[in-house]
Design an enzyme around this catalytic site. Structure first.
Site, PDB file in Angstrom:
ATOM      1  N   TYR A 195      17.787 -17.036  25.641  1.00 15.66           N
ATOM      2  CA  TYR A 195      17.022 -16.960  24.399  1.00 15.66           C
ATOM      3  C   TYR A 195      17.910 -17.341  23.211  1.00 15.66           C
ATOM      4  O   TYR A 195      17.572 -18.224  22.416  1.00 15.66           O
ATOM      5  CB  TYR A 195      16.448 -15.551  24.226  1.00 15.66           C
ATOM      6  CG  TYR A 195      15.894 -15.324  22.849  1.00 15.66           C
ATOM      7  CD1 TYR A 195      14.869 -16.111  22.359  1.00 15.66           C
ATOM      8  CD2 TYR A 195      16.414 -14.329  22.019  1.00 15.66           C
ATOM      9  CE1 TYR A 195      14.377 -15.926  21.078  1.00 15.66           C
ATOM     10  CE2 TYR A 195      15.925 -14.133  20.746  1.00 15.66           C
ATOM     11  CZ  TYR A 195      14.906 -14.938  20.274  1.00 15.66           C
ATOM     12  OH  TYR A 195      14.425 -14.757  19.006  1.00 15.66           O
ATOM     13  N   THR A 218      17.814 -16.316  15.284  1.00 17.34           N
ATOM     14  CA  THR A 218      18.049 -14.959  15.778  1.00 17.34           C
ATOM     15  C   THR A 218      19.512 -14.555  15.778  1.00 17.34           C
ATOM     16  O   THR A 218      20.397 -15.397  15.985  1.00 17.34           O
ATOM     17  CB  THR A 218      17.521 -14.834  17.223  1.00 17.34           C
ATOM     18  OG1 THR A 218      17.858 -13.546  17.737  1.00 17.34           O
ATOM     19  CG2 THR A 218      18.138 -15.874  18.136  1.00 17.34           C
TER      20      THR A 218
END
Ligand code: UFG
Length: 338
Positions: free
Chosen positions: A143, A119
């Site tokens: 995250y 990501t």
């Protein structure tokens, strides 16, 4: 030449689009999913489902041992920045811990190709306008951190055990299968594009813009929206690149759109107003995240087919308009007597 692939999280948004691409090539595909986030209806005919939770080390070991696999594509995991700010240890435990279980099983059973869904969230608050692979990594959410830890684990898996990996740091996956078979369906939905579309469709009273005071031209956050089918193609090309060694790529279209740009695009595509109000910022959101995709384009020949925001929004709009209850709609329709 066709291959045999294990795709974790292959019933989820990006994973299901990769599976569609693999099936179209004639590959054999096993989808490992616990179906907590993924949908059974997102697994197209031709792929096989393995109902397994990555927390189950024995089941993971068994399926990885049931190779040979030309590669393992790893999508399974949690992916919400804001949720990770509320529940950091769940993100680190599930994304990193369970990912490590999978990597260890791959090493144990001689899998030598691994593709990770990573990501742009691992870049934190970047200071350059477009992010390439030399941009410093500094996650500002658990995250982002969980994916970075996985990337590091893969570096060591290669150095020590020869497991080659491609990590794809993608920016904002958006749109849906142009053939209309697959779409974006999270429960609950938290992403900008589907929520703005639902507001246009009258399924939500208003859209809430998280922050209007960012240092951007219109004060709202800027993201790089990349079509999910283009992302699927990027995974396949990165896999082929593994013949030359491990790689990491930033994947986006290289252009940013603000939250208000997306709202206006949804209005153009739908022909309807999107009622919205501006509220406080959401914790963990960087102001701007835009890719410099030069490296993946140069090295793999990847080039996004969808570069116009309206074209991306249109595919998302068509699927959502046809599936008022997401994949549940498909099941309901299929179950109805004709
Ligand atoms: N936004 C709103 N209102 C909403 C939802 C979102 O204003 O109701 C804004 C967010 O603040 C953000 C932008 O719209 O500025 C996009 O938000 P999303 O929730 O759609 O996506 P994120 O950028 O938070 O995160 C997504 C993926 C992550 C990935 C990241 C990389 O969910 O997994 O893109 O850029 F890491």
């Amino acid at each position: 030449m066709s291959g045999r692939f294990l795709v974790t999280g292959g019933a989820g948004f990006v994973g299901s689009h990769l599976v569609a691409t693999l099936i179209a090539r004639g590959d054999d595909c096993v989808v490992l999913d616990n179906f907590r986030i993924g949908h059974r209806a997102a697994i197209l005919p031709g792929a096989e489902a393995a109902d397994i939770d990555l927390a189950d080390r024995v089941a993971v070991d068994r399926i990885v041992a049931a190779g040979p696999w030309d590669a393992v594509f790893h999508f399974a995991g949690l992916s919400l920045v804001a949720e990770s700010m509320r529940d950091p240890f769940r993100y680190l435990g599930e994304n990193f811990g369970h990912g490590l279980t999978l990597i260890e099983a791959c090493v144990r059973h001689g899998v030598d190709r691994f593709v990770l869904s990573s990501t742009a969230a691992l870049f934190g608050r970047p200071t350059t306008p477009r992010l390439d692979e030399t941009t410093p990594i500094d996650p500002v959410s658990p995250y982002g951190e969980s994916k970075w830890l996985l990337e590091r684990a893969l570096v060591w898996a290669d150095r020590v055990h020869g497991l080659r990996s491609a990590t794809l740091r993608y920016f904002n996956a958006a749109g849906s299968d142009p053939a209309g078979r697959l779409g974006e369906d999270h429960q609950p939905e938290t992403h900008l594009m589907p929520l703005a579309i639902d507001t246009a469709l009258g399924r939500r009273p208003e859209f809430v813009v998280f922050g209007g005071d960012y240092d951007t031209p219109d004060g709202t956050c800027i993201r790089d929206y990349v079509h999910v089918s283009d992302l699927a193609d990027a995974h396949l090309r990165a896999f082929r690149q593994l013949d030359r060694g491990s790689v990491a790529y930033n994947v986006g279209i290289g252009a940013g759109a603000s939250v208000l740009d997306v709202i206006r695009s949804v209005e153009r595509v739908s022909g309807r107003k999107v009622r919205y109000r501006v509220a406080d910022r959401r914790p963990g959101d960087p102001a701007v995240l835009v890719a410099d995709p030069g490296k993946i384009m140069r090295e793999t020949g990847w080039s996004p087919r969808f570069t116009a925001l309206d074209d991306i929004v249109r595919t998302a709009f068509d699927w959502r308009a046809a599936h008022p209850n997401g994949y549940e709609s498909a099941l309901t329709n299929a179950a109805s007597p004709v």
